[in-house]
Design an enzyme around this catalytic site. Structure first.
Site, PDB file in Angstrom:
ATOM      1  N   ASP A  58      45.171  45.546  37.409  1.00  0.00           N
ATOM      2  CA  ASP A  58      44.767  44.250  36.670  1.00  0.00           C
ATOM      3  C   ASP A  58      45.589  42.954  37.263  1.00  0.00           C
ATOM      4  OD1 ASP A  58      43.320  42.412  35.166  1.00  0.00           O
ATOM      5  OD2 ASP A  58      44.175  42.939  33.495  1.00  0.00           O
TER       6      ASP A  58
ATOM      7  N   GLY B  95      46.984  37.255  31.974  1.00  0.00           N
ATOM      8  CA  GLY B  95      47.359  36.380  33.504  1.00  0.00           C
ATOM      9  C   GLY B  95      48.937  36.065  33.284  1.00  0.00           C
TER      10      GLY B  95
ATOM     11  N   HIS C  92      40.977  40.466  35.743  1.00  0.00           N
ATOM     12  CA  HIS C  92      39.992  40.636  34.630  1.00  0.00           C
ATOM     13  C   HIS C  92      39.321  39.271  34.264  1.00  0.00           C
ATOM     14  CE1 HIS C  92      42.992  40.586  31.450  1.00  0.00           C
ATOM     15  NE2 HIS C  92      42.000  39.744  30.768  1.00  0.00           N
TER      16      HIS C  92
HETATM   17  N1  ARG Z   1      42.835  40.585  27.414  1.00  0.00           N
HETATM   18  C1  ARG Z   1      43.555  39.525  26.785  1.00  0.00           C
HETATM   19  C2  ARG Z   1      43.269  38.081  27.532  1.00  0.00           C
HETATM   20  O1  ARG Z   1      42.211  38.094  28.140  1.00  0.00           O
HETATM   21  C3  ARG Z   1      45.254  39.911  26.776  1.00  0.00           C
HETATM   22  C4  ARG Z   1      45.226  40.502  25.545  1.00  0.00           C
HETATM   23  C5  ARG Z   1      46.748  40.932  25.244  1.00  0.00           C
HETATM   24  N2  ARG Z   1      46.580  41.765  23.992  1.00  0.00           N
HETATM   25  C6  ARG Z   1      47.683  42.274  23.642  1.00  0.00           C
HETATM   26  N3  ARG Z   1      47.488  42.865  22.352  1.00  0.00           N
HETATM   27  N4  ARG Z   1      49.028  42.060  24.090  1.00  0.00           N
HETATM   28  O2  ARG Z   1      43.848  37.227  27.160  1.00  0.00           O
END
Ligand code: ARG
Length: 502
Positions: A192, A288, A146
């Protein structure tokens, strides 16, 4: 030149044509002088056109180079094995390990020692840090698919490798190829993960080292305390961290995850980890990055079991973080990393490095045009310049000769400045133009009128070439001239005689 013209004046041939009005031709020797000067003017015009075009072409090269980063990979020193030798992966330097504070107070944990996570890398889009990543082999980084949503162009991404234990300057490497998992679903974050191939493999001389990948499908049991690390936000919607932060989070069972996160969690490809009490979690910007678990055998090492993927807020009670399960993608990962370079079409960066000017490189041309900022205006400038100078740039330099064939003055048309209307016929290569001008027949007036005739001739060739480039205009502008005498005045615009006219 003017002196020569003056000497030639006595040879002017006042030859009243039959009928009216009387005309006079400039003698061949005067035409020769005009032709020599005209050729020089053409040469100068071609040189300056070429110069202007080259200048913009160089600016484009320079811009492209900036967008592409450095040239071909130039590995220095012994490289890490590709794929990694098991004994070289997952090793943490002694003295850098302090991650064990499970009661860390903030989302994202506590500050890590420099060099504590030699496989942790940072992914930047146009220099802007966006995601974490994990070095899994000398030139491969595993990260979340993503991260590339909306920005799939490799040319814009760079990877900053891990810092050394003494805080050494981290190396920034261009990205050669981004391979998102083909089944990544941006709506559900299913699958992902993405592999990123570095432009230059990581050298053993630096601080970066790959993590170990799981050797089989087995994962550590629920309750195992694993580690997360990254530069992500310290709290939800908060700023990114200046330095790497780390935290210990326990793996949770698939049931617990399902109950906590609902149907959005797909246990087949996602695992969750953290505390139902909240407080310790990964957050925006950590995506990531690694979720690693230590394994004692055959020697103590860190194995990558998760890639930070998503969460419901950050560190919220009852909402553990979600990680892509690395173990279930083992086969896909090895297949990608082992694929022979020849089994893939060249990446955009490879095409650019091999043939910077290749027109037959559609993906690159596409990327470069779309994503190299500042390139498009330069390309537009270049094509405008090429179009306006086409008339002179297209003439091969050995054929760059202006030939004044005839200057015929109408003796009945003397103006108050002492000049006569004249028809001028000039050729350049196989192109002929005819235009009306003013010419003096006395030494002083002749000398004064010649430069203007040269300018007019250059202009006439330019207009004629433009008319040829736009066929309709050419039809309008082109008129057949049968003879130059005895037909009275004509409009003074240039006229084109097509090449090899019968
Ligand atoms: N989607 C987030 C990013 O792009 C990571 C989110 C992780 N969130 C969590 N509550 N562990 O960095």
């Amino acid at each position: 030149m003017l002196l020569a013209v003056l000497l030639l004046l006595p040879l002017l041939d006042p030859r009243p044509a039959r009928g009216h009005p009387p005309y006079m031709r400039l003698p061949p020797s005067t035409l020769q002088v005009l032709s020599a000067q005209g050729t020089k003017a053409l040469q100068a015009a071609q040189r300056s056109a070429q110069w202007a075009v080259n200048l913009v072409a160089m600016e484009i090269q320079h811009r492209l180079h900036e967008c592409q980063g450095p040239g071909r990979p130039r590995p220095q020193g012994p490289l890490l094995q590709e794929p990694p030798e098991p004994e070289l992966c997952g090793e943490r330097r002694p003295g850098t390990v302090n991650v064990t504070r499970a009661h860390g107070r903030i989302v994202g944990g506590s500050a890590a020692q420099p060099g504590a996570w030699p496989w942790l890398v940072r992914l930047q889009l146009s220099g802007q840090p966006l995601c974490g990543g994990v070095l899994v082999a000398a030139s491969w980084v595993l990260t979340a698919a993503h991260c590339f949503a909306g920005a799939p162009n490799e040319l814009l991404w760079t990877v900053t490798l891990a810092q050394g234990p003494r805080g050494e300057q981290a190396e920034e490497v261009p990205v050669n190829r981004i391979l998102p998992h083909p089944k990544f679903d941006p709506r559900t974050f299913h699958n992902d993960l993405a592999l990123v191939q570095l432009w230059t493999p990581v050298s053993r001389a630096g601080a970066a080292r790959p993590v170990c990948l799981p050797q089989g499908p087995r994962e550590p049991p629920a309750g195992t305390a694993c580690a997360i690390a990254g530069w992500g936000a310290l709290f939800e919607d908060g700023p990114g961290a200046e330095a790497v932060r780390e935290a210990r989070v326990p793996l949770l069972s698939a049931d617990t995850c399902r109950r906590a996160l609902g149907a959005g969690l797909r246990p087949s490809t996602m695992l969750c980890a953290g505390y139902l009490a909240g407080g310790i979690d990964s957050c925006q910007g950590d995506s990531g990055g690694p979720l690693t678990c230590s394994e004692p055998d055959p020697r103590p090492r860190e194995v990558l079991y998760g890639i930070t993927s998503w969460g419901d807020g950050c560190g919220e009670p009852g909402k553990p973080g979600v990680y892509t399960r690395v173990a279930v993608f083992r086969d896909w990962l090895w297949k990608q990393m082992r694929a022979a370079p020849s089994s893939r079409e060249p990446s955009c960066r490879e095409l650019l490095a091999w043939e910077p000017q290749a027109d037959d490189a559609p993906p690159c041309a596409f990327h470069a045009r779309l994503y190299c900022p500042g390139l498009e205006p330069l390309q537009q400038k270049l094509s405008t310049l090429q179009a306006t100078h086409a008339w002179i740039l297209q003439v091969p330099s050995e054929r760059l000769a202006m030939d004044f064939q005839e200057v015929l003055a109408d003796l009945s048309s003397k103006t108050i400045t002492g000049l006569f209307r004249a028809w001028v016929r000039v050729s350049l290569g196989d192109q002929h133009v005819v235009f009306g001008g003013l010419v003096g027949l006395e030494p002083a007036t002749l000398a004064r009128s010649l430069p203007r005739l040269l300018v007019q001739a250059l202009q006439a060739f330019r207009v004629a070439a433009q008319a040829r480039a736009e066929p309709q205009g050419a039809q309008k502008g082109a008129r057949q001239i049968r003879g130059l005498g005895g037909q009275g005045h004509r409009p003074l615009g240039p006229q084109v005689l097509p090449a090899r006219q019968p």
